[in-house]
Enzyme design. Structure first.
Site, mmCIF file in Angstrom:
data_model
loop_
_atom_site.group_PDB
_atom_site.id
_atom_site.type_symbol
_atom_site.label_atom_id
_atom_site.label_comp_id
_atom_site.label_asym_id
_atom_site.label_seq_id
_atom_site.Cartn_x
_atom_site.Cartn_y
_atom_site.Cartn_z
ATOM 1 N N GLY A 133 0.739 -1.165 0.109
ATOM 2 C CA GLY A 133 0.034 -0.092 0.086
ATOM 3 C C GLY A 133 0.771 1.302 -0.082
ATOM 4 O O GLY A 133 1.515 1.422 0.985
ATOM 5 N N ALA A 134 0.952 2.094 -1.013
ATOM 6 C CA ALA A 134 1.748 3.011 -1.255
ATOM 7 C C ALA A 134 0.822 4.231 -1.226
ATOM 8 O O ALA A 134 1.052 5.347 -1.876
ATOM 9 C CB ALA A 134 2.693 3.157 -2.510
ATOM 10 N N VAL B 117 -0.757 6.073 4.339
ATOM 11 C CA VAL B 117 0.102 5.577 5.508
ATOM 12 C C VAL B 117 1.383 4.744 4.903
ATOM 13 O O VAL B 117 2.313 5.057 5.678
ATOM 14 C CB VAL B 117 -1.036 4.505 6.241
ATOM 15 N N ASP C 251 2.294 -1.491 -4.635
ATOM 16 C CA ASP C 251 0.966 -1.063 -4.704
ATOM 17 C C ASP C 251 0.476 -1.309 -5.934
ATOM 18 O O ASP C 251 0.997 -1.797 -6.569
ATOM 19 C CB ASP C 251 0.651 0.675 -4.703
ATOM 20 N N ARG D 218 -15.427 2.033 10.231
ATOM 21 C CA ARG D 218 -14.302 0.941 9.974
ATOM 22 C C ARG D 218 -15.001 -0.301 9.515
ATOM 23 O O ARG D 218 -14.525 -0.940 8.488
ATOM 24 C CB ARG D 218 -13.526 0.752 10.933
ATOM 25 N N ASN E 20 -11.779 -5.078 2.392
ATOM 26 C CA ASN E 20 -10.207 -4.977 2.906
ATOM 27 C C ASN E 20 -9.853 -6.324 3.361
ATOM 28 O O ASN E 20 -8.663 -6.741 3.003
ATOM 29 C CB ASN E 20 -10.063 -4.016 4.069
ATOM 30 N N ASN F 180 -7.764 -1.331 8.072
ATOM 31 C CA ASN F 180 -8.804 -1.495 8.905
ATOM 32 C C ASN F 180 -10.025 -2.222 8.279
ATOM 33 O O ASN F 180 -9.976 -2.400 6.899
ATOM 34 C CB ASN F 180 -9.198 0.007 9.169
ATOM 35 N N ARG G 151 -2.329 9.271 20.520
ATOM 36 C CA ARG G 151 -3.346 10.422 20.613
ATOM 37 C C ARG G 151 -3.852 10.959 21.842
ATOM 38 O O ARG G 151 -3.719 12.057 22.218
ATOM 39 C CB ARG G 151 -4.898 9.924 19.694
ATOM 40 N N HIS H 31 -9.684 -1.663 18.262
ATOM 41 C CA HIS H 31 -9.355 -0.422 17.528
ATOM 42 C C HIS H 31 -10.625 0.106 17.089
ATOM 43 O O HIS H 31 -10.914 -0.199 15.990
ATOM 44 C CB HIS H 31 -8.287 -0.467 16.286
HETATM 45 N N1 APR Z 1 -2.463 -4.513 -3.315
HETATM 46 C C1 APR Z 1 -1.637 -3.655 -2.935
HETATM 47 N N2 APR Z 1 -2.038 -2.220 -2.844
HETATM 48 C C2 APR Z 1 -3.479 -2.021 -2.779
HETATM 49 C C3 APR Z 1 -4.331 -3.185 -2.885
HETATM 50 C C4 APR Z 1 -3.984 -4.520 -3.289
HETATM 51 N N3 APR Z 1 -4.665 -5.491 -3.610
HETATM 52 N N4 APR Z 1 -5.704 -2.453 -3.101
HETATM 53 C C5 APR Z 1 -5.394 -1.444 -2.574
HETATM 54 N N5 APR Z 1 -4.286 -1.023 -2.427
HETATM 55 C C6 APR Z 1 -3.724 0.093 -2.399
HETATM 56 C C7 APR Z 1 -4.220 1.438 -3.082
HETATM 57 O O1 APR Z 1 -3.858 1.472 -4.262
HETATM 58 C C8 APR Z 1 -3.680 2.579 -2.269
HETATM 59 O O2 APR Z 1 -2.802 3.223 -2.890
HETATM 60 O O3 APR Z 1 -3.517 0.508 -0.905
HETATM 61 C C9 APR Z 1 -3.318 2.060 -0.779
HETATM 62 C C10 APR Z 1 -4.030 2.709 0.368
HETATM 63 O O4 APR Z 1 -3.677 3.943 0.536
HETATM 64 P P1 APR Z 1 -4.850 5.159 0.794
HETATM 65 O O5 APR Z 1 -6.083 4.981 0.086
HETATM 66 O O6 APR Z 1 -4.065 6.283 0.698
HETATM 67 O O7 APR Z 1 -5.415 4.654 2.428
HETATM 68 P P2 APR Z 1 -4.303 5.161 3.515
HETATM 69 O O8 APR Z 1 -4.777 6.345 4.298
HETATM 70 O O9 APR Z 1 -2.981 5.018 3.480
HETATM 71 O O10 APR Z 1 -4.869 4.069 4.623
HETATM 72 C C11 APR Z 1 -4.660 2.514 4.212
HETATM 73 O O11 APR Z 1 -4.753 1.951 6.807
HETATM 74 O O12 APR Z 1 -5.187 3.397 8.422
HETATM 75 C C12 APR Z 1 -5.717 2.289 7.690
HETATM 76 O O13 APR Z 1 -8.088 2.688 7.327
HETATM 77 C C13 APR Z 1 -7.030 2.495 6.758
HETATM 78 O O14 APR Z 1 -7.416 0.408 5.938
HETATM 79 C C14 APR Z 1 -6.830 1.788 5.616
HETATM 80 C C15 APR Z 1 -5.288 1.607 5.427
#
Ligand code: APR
Length: 310
Positions: free
Chosen positions: A11-12, A15, A35, A90, A97, A122, A153, A177
């Site tokens: 996940g790039a 977070v 990602d 969530r 997810n 989450n 927090r 959480h």
């Molecule tokens: N494989 C790899 N990456 C993926 C996949 C997958 N199958 N599906 C989604 N992603 C990537 C998305 O492309 C996106 O870049 O996961 C990334 C999630 O990033 P954001 O949408 O910016 O979300 P973020 O704020 O980083 O939160 C990620 O952490 O805190 C928790 O609730 C939040 O579940 C969420 C996670």
């Protein structure tokens, strides 16, 4: 393999990329950012690599849409998934997810069978359960990031109320959480002094309430997306304790088998994190009221796990 540690961040997004930033700044190891979106992990990795000469960190940054570069990672941080939108709980994210985390875990464990998984996606506790089952890893190598964030927090709000350094303040948070998390003021301290000695009850109650709604407060401010600076910093603190075998005691989501009277479920408890992952769960005596709150929180996690049929 070189002498450096290797950390995969899946996940790039907000977070994941921010975690990569903290990991690099602390020189904890080489980082592989993965990602599904083409170009994004590569672009962010390249951008971070170009910050290295300025900031002075020597770590290799790789971005990819496939998993081959992740082989032999020491720690895998999983942030893949959808983030919460305003008004979305969530729990709404649950099934989507769970599918994403399952697929990511399959890819990672194949290539890094000895890694330690830190789950961030989450709803956290349920995603840990998915990762544990799917990976087949022992429970000490599948740990969830929640309590470090929740207690950070609370520490932030307490330090502000007391007008002291955040470094002086510790906060103790148990449970899942979510809205049912269980902050414990009597184990929260300022320079070793319980905060119950320093702040009036109504002020502590207000801080406890704000802590439990801490994620939602940020979601409603940001409007698009959820918190990421503190969540990523929290995941990196856990990673650091593991990679440096610091044996810090941190509140984490751990798979309980009888501890605190809970069996077969991920719930937030104080954990010692070291080179072997989760090395010890610290059990403390709870008051009847605290125990009831913890069990209520655990049943909220159980409901999600039941929906997923785990
Ligand atoms: N494989 C790899 N990456 C993926 C996949 C997958 N199958 N599906 C989604 N992603 C990537 C998305 O492309 C996106 O870049 O996961 C990334 C999630 O990033 P954001 O949408 O910016 O979300 P973020 O704020 O980083 O939160 C990620 O952490 O805190 C928790 O609730 C939040 O579940 C969420 C996670």
């Amino acid at each position: 393999m070189g002498a450096r540690k290797k950390i995969t961040v899946v996940g790039a997004g907000n977070v994941g990329a921010t975690a990569a930033h903290w990991l690099a700044a602390k020189e904890l190891g080489d980082v592989v950012l993965v990602d599904i979106v083409e170009g994004v992990p590569q672009g962010k990795a390249l951008d971070l690599a170009q910050a290295a000469p300025v900031e002075g960190f020597d770590v290799r940054m790789t971005g990819a849409n496939t998993y081959d570069d992740t082989a032999d990672s020491d720690v895998v941080i999983i942030t893949a998934g959808l983030a919460r939108k305003p008004g979305m709980s969530r729990d709404d994210l649950l099934k989507t997810n769970a599918g994403i985390v399952s697929q990511v875990v399959d890819e990672c464990v194949k290539r890094s069978p000895n890694s330690i998984l830190i789950i961030v996606s989450n709803p956290l506790d349920a995603m840990c359960q998915v990762a544990l089952r799917r990976s087949g890893f022992p429970k000490h190598r599948v740990i969830g990031m929640a309590g470090v964030l929740d207690s950070a927090r609370m520490r932030c709000f307490l330090a502000e109320a007391l007008d002291v350094s955040v470094e002086n303040v510790t906060a103790f948070v148990l449970g899942g959480h979510g809205d049912t998390m269980v902050p414990l003021p009597r184990f929260s301290t300022c320079a070793g002094i319980p905060i119950t000695e320093l702040l009036p009850k109504d002020q502590i109650d207000a801080i406890v309430k704000r802590t439990a709604g801490g994620g939602a407060e940020i979601v409603s401010l940001l409007k698009t997306g959820s918190a990421y600076y503190a969540p990523s910093a929290a995941a990196v603190e856990m990673t650091e304790s593991i990679l440096k075998d610091k044996k810090k005691i941190l509140p984490c989501a751990a798979y309980l088998e009888g501890e605190y009277g809970i069996n077969g479920l991920y719930v937030g408890v104080p954990c010692k994190l070291g080179a072997r992952g989760l090395e010890q769960i610290i059990e403390i005596n709870l008051t009847a009221e605290e125990r009831i709150a913890l069990h209520k929180s655990a049943s909220a996690v159980q409901e999600l796990v039941d929906v997923l049929g785990l």
